[in-house]
Design a protein around this motif. Sequence first.
Motif, PDB file in Angstrom:
ATOM      1  N   TYR A  88       0.834  -1.202   0.000  1.00 25.49           N
ATOM      2  CA  TYR A  88       0.000   0.000   0.000  1.00 25.49           C
ATOM      3  C   TYR A  88       0.868   1.251   0.000  1.00 25.49           C
ATOM      4  N   TRP A  89       1.915   1.257   0.810  1.00 21.95           N
ATOM      5  CA  TRP A  89       2.828   2.406   0.889  1.00 21.95           C
ATOM      6  C   TRP A  89       3.422   2.706  -0.491  1.00 21.95           C
ATOM      7  N   ARG A  90       3.794   1.662  -1.200  1.00 21.64           N
ATOM      8  CA  ARG A  90       4.462   1.830  -2.505  1.00 21.64           C
ATOM      9  C   ARG A  90       3.492   2.231  -3.604  1.00 21.64           C
ATOM     10  N   THR A  91       2.250   1.733  -3.566  1.00 25.66           N
ATOM     11  CA  THR A  91       1.350   1.888  -4.712  1.00 25.66           C
ATOM     12  C   THR A  91       0.199   2.873  -4.500  1.00 25.66           C
ATOM     13  N   SER A  92      -0.179   3.147  -3.255  1.00 25.28           N
ATOM     14  CA  SER A  92      -1.414   3.919  -3.038  1.00 25.28           C
ATOM     15  C   SER A  92      -1.282   5.106  -2.091  1.00 25.28           C
ATOM     16  N   TYR A  93      -0.344   5.081  -1.188  1.00 26.85           N
ATOM     17  CA  TYR A  93      -0.250   6.141  -0.183  1.00 26.85           C
ATOM     18  C   TYR A  93       0.098   7.476  -0.834  1.00 26.85           C
ATOM     19  N   ASP A  94      -0.534   8.564  -0.346  1.00 22.11           N
ATOM     20  CA  ASP A  94      -0.367   9.899  -0.926  1.00 22.11           C
ATOM     21  C   ASP A  94       0.301  10.837   0.079  1.00 22.11           C
ATOM     22  N   TRP A  95       1.618  10.972  -0.019  1.00 21.79           N
ATOM     23  CA  TRP A  95       2.345  11.877   0.862  1.00 21.79           C
ATOM     24  C   TRP A  95       1.979  13.339   0.606  1.00 21.79           C
ATOM     25  N   ARG A  96       1.697  13.685  -0.639  1.00 23.54           N
ATOM     26  CA  ARG A  96       1.389  15.076  -0.957  1.00 23.54           C
ATOM     27  C   ARG A  96       0.157  15.561  -0.196  1.00 23.54           C
ATOM     28  N   SER A  97      -0.777  14.667   0.066  1.00 25.35           N
ATOM     29  CA  SER A  97      -1.961  15.040   0.829  1.00 25.35           C
ATOM     30  C   SER A  97      -1.573  15.460   2.245  1.00 25.35           C
ATOM     31  N   PHE A  98      -0.625  14.749   2.846  1.00 23.84           N
ATOM     32  CA  PHE A  98      -0.178  15.103   4.192  1.00 23.84           C
ATOM     33  C   PHE A  98       0.552  16.439   4.181  1.00 23.84           C
ATOM     34  N   GLU A  99       1.403  16.660   3.187  1.00 22.98           N
ATOM     35  CA  GLU A  99       2.084  17.947   3.080  1.00 22.98           C
ATOM     36  C   GLU A  99       1.067  19.088   3.004  1.00 22.98           C
ATOM     37  N   ALA A 100       0.007  18.890   2.230  1.00 22.23           N
ATOM     38  CA  ALA A 100      -1.013  19.930   2.084  1.00 22.23           C
ATOM     39  C   ALA A 100      -1.718  20.198   3.403  1.00 22.23           C
ATOM     40  N   ARG A 101      -1.958  19.148   4.184  1.00 22.45           N
ATOM     41  CA  ARG A 101      -2.624  19.327   5.483  1.00 22.45           C
ATOM     42  C   ARG A 101      -1.736  20.119   6.434  1.00 22.45           C
ATOM     43  N   LEU A 102      -0.431  19.855   6.424  1.00 28.02           N
ATOM     44  CA  LEU A 102       0.485  20.634   7.246  1.00 28.02           C
ATOM     45  C   LEU A 102       0.461  22.106   6.830  1.00 28.02           C
ATOM     46  N   ASP A 103       0.466  22.352   5.535  1.00 26.69           N
ATOM     47  CA  ASP A 103       0.466  23.728   5.044  1.00 26.69           C
ATOM     48  C   ASP A 103      -0.813  24.463   5.425  1.00 26.69           C
ATOM     49  N   ARG A 104      -1.947  23.766   5.397  1.00 31.20           N
ATOM     50  CA  ARG A 104      -3.215  24.419   5.739  1.00 31.20           C
ATOM     51  C   ARG A 104      -3.239  24.875   7.197  1.00 31.20           C
ATOM     52  N   ILE A 105      -2.607  24.111   8.064  1.00 33.08           N
ATOM     53  CA  ILE A 105      -2.532  24.512   9.476  1.00 33.08           C
ATOM     54  C   ILE A 105      -1.638  25.722   9.630  1.00 33.08           C
ATOM     55  N   GLY A 106      -0.480  25.693   8.997  1.00 30.94           N
ATOM     56  CA  GLY A 106       0.515  26.751   9.107  1.00 30.94           C
ATOM     57  C   GLY A 106       1.788  26.222   9.726  1.00 30.94           C
ATOM     58  N   GLN A 107       2.881  26.246   8.961  1.00 27.53           N
ATOM     59  CA  GLN A 107       4.162  25.724   9.419  1.00 27.53           C
ATOM     60  C   GLN A 107       5.188  26.841   9.518  1.00 27.53           C
ATOM     61  N   PHE A 108       6.045  26.726  10.518  1.00 27.17           N
ATOM     62  CA  PHE A 108       7.046  27.756  10.757  1.00 27.17           C
ATOM     63  C   PHE A 108       8.312  27.111  11.321  1.00 27.17           C
ATOM     64  N   ARG A 109       9.395  27.887  11.290  1.00 28.04           N
ATOM     65  CA  ARG A 109      10.638  27.483  11.937  1.00 28.04           C
ATOM     66  C   ARG A 109      11.252  28.689  12.613  1.00 28.04           C
ATOM     67  N   THR A 110      11.948  28.422  13.698  1.00 28.52           N
ATOM     68  CA  THR A 110      12.715  29.448  14.387  1.00 28.52           C
ATOM     69  C   THR A 110      13.943  28.787  14.995  1.00 28.52           C
ATOM     70  N   THR A 111      14.961  29.563  15.268  1.00 32.60           N
ATOM     71  CA  THR A 111      16.203  29.019  15.819  1.00 32.60           C
ATOM     72  C   THR A 111      16.308  29.369  17.289  1.00 32.60           C
ATOM     73  N   ILE A 112      16.465  28.339  18.118  1.00 32.65           N
ATOM     74  CA  ILE A 112      16.584  28.506  19.566  1.00 32.65           C
ATOM     75  C   ILE A 112      17.849  27.784  20.026  1.00 32.65           C
ATOM     76  N   ASP A 113      18.719  28.497  20.714  1.00 31.40           N
ATOM     77  CA  ASP A 113      19.999  27.926  21.177  1.00 31.40           C
ATOM     78  C   ASP A 113      20.750  27.246  20.034  1.00 31.40           C
ATOM     79  N   GLY A 114      20.706  27.877  18.870  1.00 27.90           N
ATOM     80  CA  GLY A 114      21.458  27.384  17.717  1.00 27.90           C
ATOM     81  C   GLY A 114      20.805  26.248  16.951  1.00 27.90           C
ATOM     82  N   LEU A 115      19.597  25.837  17.356  1.00 33.38           N
ATOM     83  CA  LEU A 115      18.938  24.704  16.707  1.00 33.38           C
ATOM     84  C   LEU A 115      17.639  25.168  16.065  1.00 33.38           C
ATOM     85  N   GLY A 116      17.451  24.814  14.801  1.00 29.80           N
ATOM     86  CA  GLY A 116      16.219  25.137  14.105  1.00 29.80           C
ATOM     87  C   GLY A 116      15.070  24.279  14.610  1.00 29.80           C
TER      88      GLY A 116
END
Length: 387
Positions: free
Chosen positions: A60-88
Amino acid sequence: MPSDVQAFEARATDAELEDLRARLAAARLPEAETVHRAAPGPGRWAQGVPLADLIDVVHYWRTSYDWRSFEARLDRIGQFRTTIDGLGIHFLHRRSARADATPLLLTHGWPGSVAEFVDIVDELADPDDANAPAFHVVVPSLPGFGYSDKPDAPGWDIEKIAAAWVELMGRLDYDRFLAHGGDWGGVITTVLGGRFPQHVVGIHSTLAEAPPGLPLDGLSATDRQWAEGTRDFWRNRAAYAKQQATRPQTIGYALVDSPVGQLAWILDKFAEWTDTEDSPFETVSLDRVLDDVTLYWLTRTGASSARIYYESHRALDPALRVDVPAAITMYPRDIEKCPRVWAQERYRRIVRWRSPEAGGHFPSLEVPGFFVRDLREGLAAVLSAGE
């Protein structure tokens, strides 16, 4: 948006996804397990993930799973990065439209990720029920997990992570906030409540860590069963934790090199730690498990995520006490269940304690409707006590 916080988008390349499918197609698998009870049930998993189940998931992972759908769900929520004590540090951030919303920090554990909370963020931020509490939701990826950076030196233990979360919330102008967690997230939430009461209004946790060495004498039959079950887990079913606490680099080579190895390492825990009789997919969808596993695979975090055990396996201060209001929920099929009389030795103001009839280690995925209601009610009790 503060200048030290940057918007982020998750994008795997087409080449990375093709490489994943090629590795899955070329996987070398062992022979089937030699268990005597092959009928559906816990005994079928006695030696780990059954070969037939793994083959089905890999297909199923190889033939049917849709990673792009998960990426889109993350984007809809709102993703960010910041650096704290030198670590992103990567995090999801969803502000509520409600003027009365309270900042809420959700911290995942291992083998979880921000994928545990993706499906419930909207409900927490903007509930359909106008009488339900609303939250400004922040979901960070632990150091070495997901799209957060991988520490290149020791020191990122639970105490440092908790301090980093306070810094993160401050950068978002959330000087006072609520905190929830389970697994390592529950431990970090405990540290937050104990070390930073000036910032943490109160906590909700699906894990309670009592001080060590408390006696079994005087416990009720149920409490004794919980305590003995937890002790049995750590003595006889926690090889994964000992491996990651002592030799994370060694297991990391297999996890980062083999998607089937990474899948089996995580799927084994979804099977054993959920409130199911046979397959984890009785309560958690295959796609949700693969969202989590694929995130580990694409970010190459098999080794770096394991190091939280090396850094923090025995790092919780035995003397730490939590004086802010606490709501605690012990799900029946979780791997650690702490008696309330023990928990009260650390969490001094337990304002709500619940033991549901269903659910395991991943309640936001197993029983999401109940989980959201319980979290809301627990946090409402915490806010009321804080007032």
